[in-house]
Design an enzyme around this catalytic site. Structure first.
Site, PDB file in Angstrom:
ATOM      1  N   SER A 109       0.747  -1.115   0.218  1.00 31.88           N
ATOM      2  CA  SER A 109       0.101  -0.011   0.203  1.00 31.88           C
ATOM      3  C   SER A 109       0.801   1.298   0.083  1.00 31.88           C
ATOM      4  O   SER A 109       0.358   2.507   0.052  1.00 31.88           O
ATOM      5  CB  SER A 109      -0.929   0.109   1.148  1.00 31.88           C
ATOM      6  OG  SER A 109      -2.052  -0.680   0.765  1.00 31.88           O
ATOM      7  N   ALA A 139     -14.326  -9.547  -1.495  1.00 35.75           N
ATOM      8  CA  ALA A 139     -15.435 -10.334  -2.469  1.00 35.75           C
ATOM      9  C   ALA A 139     -14.733 -11.698  -2.304  1.00 35.75           C
ATOM     10  O   ALA A 139     -13.508 -12.297  -2.057  1.00 35.75           O
ATOM     11  CB  ALA A 139     -14.970  -9.671  -3.856  1.00 35.75           C
ATOM     12  N   TYR A 185      -9.988   2.763   6.129  1.00 31.68           N
ATOM     13  CA  TYR A 185      -9.134   2.303   5.205  1.00 31.68           C
ATOM     14  C   TYR A 185      -9.586   1.216   4.296  1.00 31.68           C
ATOM     15  O   TYR A 185     -10.125   0.130   4.844  1.00 31.68           O
ATOM     16  CB  TYR A 185      -7.834   1.846   6.086  1.00 31.68           C
ATOM     17  CG  TYR A 185      -6.546   1.715   5.134  1.00 31.68           C
ATOM     18  CD1 TYR A 185      -5.730   2.534   4.892  1.00 31.68           C
ATOM     19  CD2 TYR A 185      -6.379   0.268   4.743  1.00 31.68           C
ATOM     20  CE1 TYR A 185      -4.482   2.536   3.964  1.00 31.68           C
ATOM     21  CE2 TYR A 185      -5.331   0.120   3.743  1.00 31.68           C
ATOM     22  CZ  TYR A 185      -4.563   1.434   3.347  1.00 31.68           C
ATOM     23  OH  TYR A 185      -3.396   0.936   2.747  1.00 31.68           O
ATOM     24  N   ASN A 241      -9.060  -0.541   0.173  1.00 34.38           N
ATOM     25  CA  ASN A 241      -8.351  -0.523  -1.136  1.00 34.38           C
ATOM     26  C   ASN A 241      -9.252  -0.214  -2.393  1.00 34.38           C
ATOM     27  O   ASN A 241      -8.689   0.341  -3.276  1.00 34.38           O
ATOM     28  CB  ASN A 241      -7.887  -2.003  -1.319  1.00 34.38           C
ATOM     29  CG  ASN A 241      -6.638  -2.298  -0.367  1.00 34.38           C
ATOM     30  OD1 ASN A 241      -5.560  -2.057  -0.401  1.00 34.38           O
ATOM     31  ND2 ASN A 241      -7.031  -3.286   0.488  1.00 34.38           N
ATOM     32  N   GLY A 286       2.655  -0.633   3.956  1.00 39.87           N
ATOM     33  CA  GLY A 286       2.164  -1.603   2.829  1.00 39.87           C
ATOM     34  C   GLY A 286       2.314  -2.847   3.144  1.00 39.87           C
ATOM     35  O   GLY A 286       3.075  -3.291   3.909  1.00 39.87           O
ATOM     36  N   THR A 287       1.032  -3.638   2.967  1.00 38.23           N
ATOM     37  CA  THR A 287       0.924  -4.917   3.350  1.00 38.23           C
ATOM     38  C   THR A 287       0.409  -5.742   1.879  1.00 38.23           C
ATOM     39  O   THR A 287      -0.588  -5.239   1.357  1.00 38.23           O
ATOM     40  CB  THR A 287       0.172  -5.427   4.415  1.00 38.23           C
ATOM     41  OG1 THR A 287       0.548  -4.773   5.498  1.00 38.23           O
ATOM     42  CG2 THR A 287       0.093  -6.907   4.530  1.00 38.23           C
TER      43      THR A 287
END
Length: 370
Positions: free
Chosen positions: A84, A145, A183, A185, A326-327
């Site tokens: 990220s 999803a 948060y 994406n 970031g992950t």
């Protein structure tokens, strides 16, 4: 990209600890001690760091095993999947387009991507560009999803951005735009589509031209479609599974992360990027000020606040550090820079447990404060 998996106790071989990278006044280097502890005590395969101190010198560190199959040590300042941290690169491009008069921060997404955002409680007329970058849009998380529930079968699967977005739009909005912070994406998936619509070019090309090449990040790239490898010397990244050996997830198709998390970089390049950003080398003063205007983001950590693709966190030694982190499957990075020029970035080679993640945050604070 926020992807959470549990680290199975004892599943990862710790490997040999690297000797201390530097000694001062006869005392072991505190950053090296922190990395050694992440490997030995938290069971992470490897840890790498790059730290620019108050003296302006950059020091690099490694601990653990870079390849569990061969036992090889991690390469010094090896390439890693930056997850990220990509969001900050994407946000910079959006804000450059704002400065050029091509995007309005407080314009609805509908202005640029008509008809795109529609769903249960979702309407592109009511979500602004600012809310995307600030994670206050209320859009649901596409990573939730069903197609992304199991990472094993999709390691090399290509996803179109619209396919990912459809996975989000099939869900209900999480809250009314502008009323909360979450948060997410999906916000940066849409931001990437926005960049492409306004520029007429792939978002990766725009990030490369406007950011990576502009400040000379020689070890950083946005993977092109079909590119599943890490190009330079790198530690392997691992997917940790309960009651099973770790899965080598170094090579993968990062289309599932795209504008939210696809970039490959190094700890030192990430320090260079955030330092250049805070120094005003990538954005005019007005847009940098907007980027640094924050809202509370307590879910990301005590005292953390979120701007436009940029986080601030308080330091134990006083003041704020600015960065992102970031992950992605196989890697987690935590990094930040200060206004007086200190910089640190730490990466581990699996998604850590909550305790290990806390230890990473402490290690980052130690690197910036000592």
């Amino acid at each position: 990209m926020a992807v959470v998996t549990a680290v199975a106790a004892g599943a990862l071989a710790a490997g040999a600890l690297a000797p201390s990278a530097a000694f001062a006044s006869g005392k072991p280097d505190t950053v090296q001690q922190s990395l050694n502890a992440l490997v030995k005590d938290d069971g992470l395969p490897a840890a790498l760091a790059s730290v620019k101190g108050r003296d302006g010198r950059t020091r690099t560190y490694t601990a653990g095993t870079g390849n569990l199959a061969t036992g090889a040590k991690p390469p010094v300042d090896g390439q890693i999947r930056a997850g990220s941290n990509t969001k900050t690169f994407t946000a910079v491009v959006v804000l450059q387009l704002v400065a050029e008069g091509k995007i309005g921060l407080d314009e609805p997404v509908e202005t640029y991507l008509p008809g795109l955002l529609r769903g249960d409680g979702i309407d592109g007329h009511t979500i602004t560009v600012r809310q995307l970058l600030q994670h206050t849009s209320g859009l649901p998380e596409y990573m939730a999803a069903p197609a992304l529930a199991d990472f094993i079968p999709i390691q090399f699967r290509y996803f179109e951005p619209r396919e990912l977005l459809d996975g989000a739009l099939a869900q209900k909005a999480h809250f009314a735009p502008g009323t909360s912070f979450e948060y997410n994406n999906t916000n940066y998936l849409v931001a990437g589509l926005l960049v492409q619509k306004v520029t007429g070019r792939p978002v990766g090309e725009e990030i490369t031209k406007r950011v990576i090449d502009r400040i000379g990040l020689r070890h950083t790239y946005f993977p092109t479609p079909g590119d599943t490898t890490v190009h330079e010397a790198h530690p392997h990244g691992y997917l940790s599974l309960p009651d099973a050996p770790p899965v080598d997830y170094t090579d993968m198709d990062t289309s599932m992360a795209w504008a939210a998390g696809a970039i490959v970089s190094t700890n030192t390049d990430l320090n260079t990027f955030f330092t250049a950003l805070l120094a005003g080398r990538l954005l005019p003063p007005a847009q940098l000020a907007q980027m640094r205007t924050t809202v509370p983001a307590d879910p990301l950590g005590p005292g953390v606040r979120y701007g436009l693709g940029l986080q601030s966190r308080p330091l134990s030694c006083g003041g704020l550090a600015w960065g992102h982190g970031g992950t992605i499957v196989g890697y987690r990075s935590r990094g930040a820079v200060t206004d007086d020029g200190r910089a640190a970035n730490i990466t581990v080679t699996t998604v850590p447990s909550d305790d290990a993640a806390h230890h990473m945050s402490t290690a980052l604070d130690t690197a910036l404060c000592h």
